[in-house]
Design an enzyme around this catalytic site. Structure first.
Site, short mmCIF file in Angstrom:
data_model
loop_
_atom_site.label_atom_id
_atom_site.label_comp_id
_atom_site.label_asym_id
_atom_site.label_seq_id
_atom_site.Cartn_x
_atom_site.Cartn_y
_atom_site.Cartn_z
N ASN A 86 0.87 -1.17 0.00
CA ASN A 86 0.00 0.00 0.00
C ASN A 86 0.91 1.23 0.00
O ASN A 86 1.79 1.36 0.86
CB ASN A 86 -0.90 0.00 1.25
CG ASN A 86 -1.93 -1.12 1.22
OD1 ASN A 86 -2.45 -1.46 0.16
ND2 ASN A 86 -2.21 -1.71 2.36
N GLY A 92 -4.39 3.28 1.39
CA GLY A 92 -4.49 2.47 2.60
C GLY A 92 -3.22 2.35 3.41
O GLY A 92 -3.19 1.61 4.39
N GLN A 93 -2.15 3.06 3.02
CA GLN A 93 -0.92 2.97 3.82
C GLN A 93 -1.12 3.74 5.13
O GLN A 93 -1.53 4.90 5.13
CB GLN A 93 0.28 3.55 3.05
CG GLN A 93 1.59 3.32 3.80
CD GLN A 93 2.82 3.79 3.03
OE1 GLN A 93 2.71 4.40 1.96
NE2 GLN A 93 4.00 3.51 3.57
N HIS A 99 6.68 -1.62 3.83
CA HIS A 99 6.36 -2.99 4.27
C HIS A 99 5.61 -3.70 3.16
O HIS A 99 4.71 -3.15 2.54
CB HIS A 99 5.56 -3.00 5.57
CG HIS A 99 4.36 -2.11 5.57
ND1 HIS A 99 4.43 -0.74 5.71
CD2 HIS A 99 3.04 -2.40 5.43
CE1 HIS A 99 3.22 -0.22 5.67
NE2 HIS A 99 2.36 -1.21 5.49
N LEU A 100 6.03 -4.94 2.94
CA LEU A 100 5.41 -5.78 1.93
C LEU A 100 4.51 -6.78 2.64
O LEU A 100 4.97 -7.58 3.46
CB LEU A 100 6.52 -6.51 1.14
CG LEU A 100 6.09 -7.47 0.05
CD1 LEU A 100 5.17 -6.80 -0.97
CD2 LEU A 100 7.33 -8.05 -0.65
N HIS A 101 3.21 -6.69 2.37
CA HIS A 101 2.26 -7.64 2.95
C HIS A 101 2.38 -8.97 2.20
O HIS A 101 2.35 -9.00 0.96
CB HIS A 101 0.82 -7.15 2.77
CG HIS A 101 0.46 -5.91 3.53
ND1 HIS A 101 -0.25 -5.93 4.70
CD2 HIS A 101 0.67 -4.59 3.26
CE1 HIS A 101 -0.46 -4.70 5.13
NE2 HIS A 101 0.09 -3.86 4.27
P1 DGP Z 1 -0.65 -0.55 5.80
O1 DGP Z 1 -2.11 -0.26 6.03
O2 DGP Z 1 -0.38 -1.11 4.39
O3 DGP Z 1 0.23 0.63 6.13
O4 DGP Z 1 -0.28 -1.74 6.77
C1 DGP Z 1 0.12 -1.55 8.08
C2 DGP Z 1 -0.09 -2.85 8.78
O5 DGP Z 1 0.65 -2.82 9.99
C3 DGP Z 1 -1.53 -3.16 9.16
O6 DGP Z 1 -1.98 -4.29 8.42
C4 DGP Z 1 -1.50 -3.45 10.65
C5 DGP Z 1 -0.03 -3.60 10.94
N1 DGP Z 1 0.38 -3.10 12.24
C6 DGP Z 1 0.10 -1.88 12.76
N2 DGP Z 1 0.65 -1.76 13.98
C7 DGP Z 1 1.29 -2.93 14.22
C8 DGP Z 1 2.07 -3.41 15.32
O7 DGP Z 1 2.29 -2.73 16.34
N3 DGP Z 1 2.56 -4.68 15.22
C9 DGP Z 1 2.33 -5.46 14.11
N4 DGP Z 1 2.85 -6.68 14.13
N5 DGP Z 1 1.62 -5.03 13.05
C10 DGP Z 1 1.12 -3.78 13.12
#
Ligand code: DGP
Length: 113
Positions: A86, A92-93, A99-101
């Protein structure tokens, strides 16, 4: 970056379930999983998004994808998985550290929401 969540996870200052590490990347489970396998692969160094990483450190950009493939294989989904960047709040970022989902383990519809 002092105030970056994922820099703090990389540094071990905030806990996360790390599933894979390489010289330049860390992979950990998403706190809000959208699929049975939902892992985030991040560069250890801070870049705001995928394009900034590709411009500034193309080798690490490629390593993110290699790490994602290794994670998918390790989780038993090596043939069928989705990779998502994203990029920008409008897409949606929410965390501005590249970060790569890696998503796998269920039917993944297209187009995505
Ligand atoms: P995006 O929406 O593409 O920026 O994805 C961010 C992702 O990060 C979202 O799917 C939830 C995840 N995320 C947010 N905070 C934390 C955290 O403190 N720990 C972990 N493991 N994931 C997190």
């Amino acid at each position: 970056m002092d105030d970056c969540l994922f820099c703090k996870i990389v540094a071990g200052e905030i806990p996360a379930e790390v599933v894979h590490t390489t010289e330049r990347t860390v992979a950990f489970r998403d706190v809000n999983p959208q699929a049975p396998t939902h892992v985030l692969v991040v560069p250890k160094d801070h870049y705001a998004d995928a394009a900034a990483l590709a411009a500034g450190d193309p080798e690490t950009s490629a390593e993110l994808v290699r790490t994602a493939a290794a994670v998918a294989t390790a989780e038993g989904h090596g043939a069928d998985y989705r990779l998502v960047f994203n990029t920008g709040a409008g897409a949606g970022q929410t965390v501005f550290h590249t970060h790569l989902h890696v998503l796998a383990g269920r039917d993944l519809g297209w187009p995505p929401g």
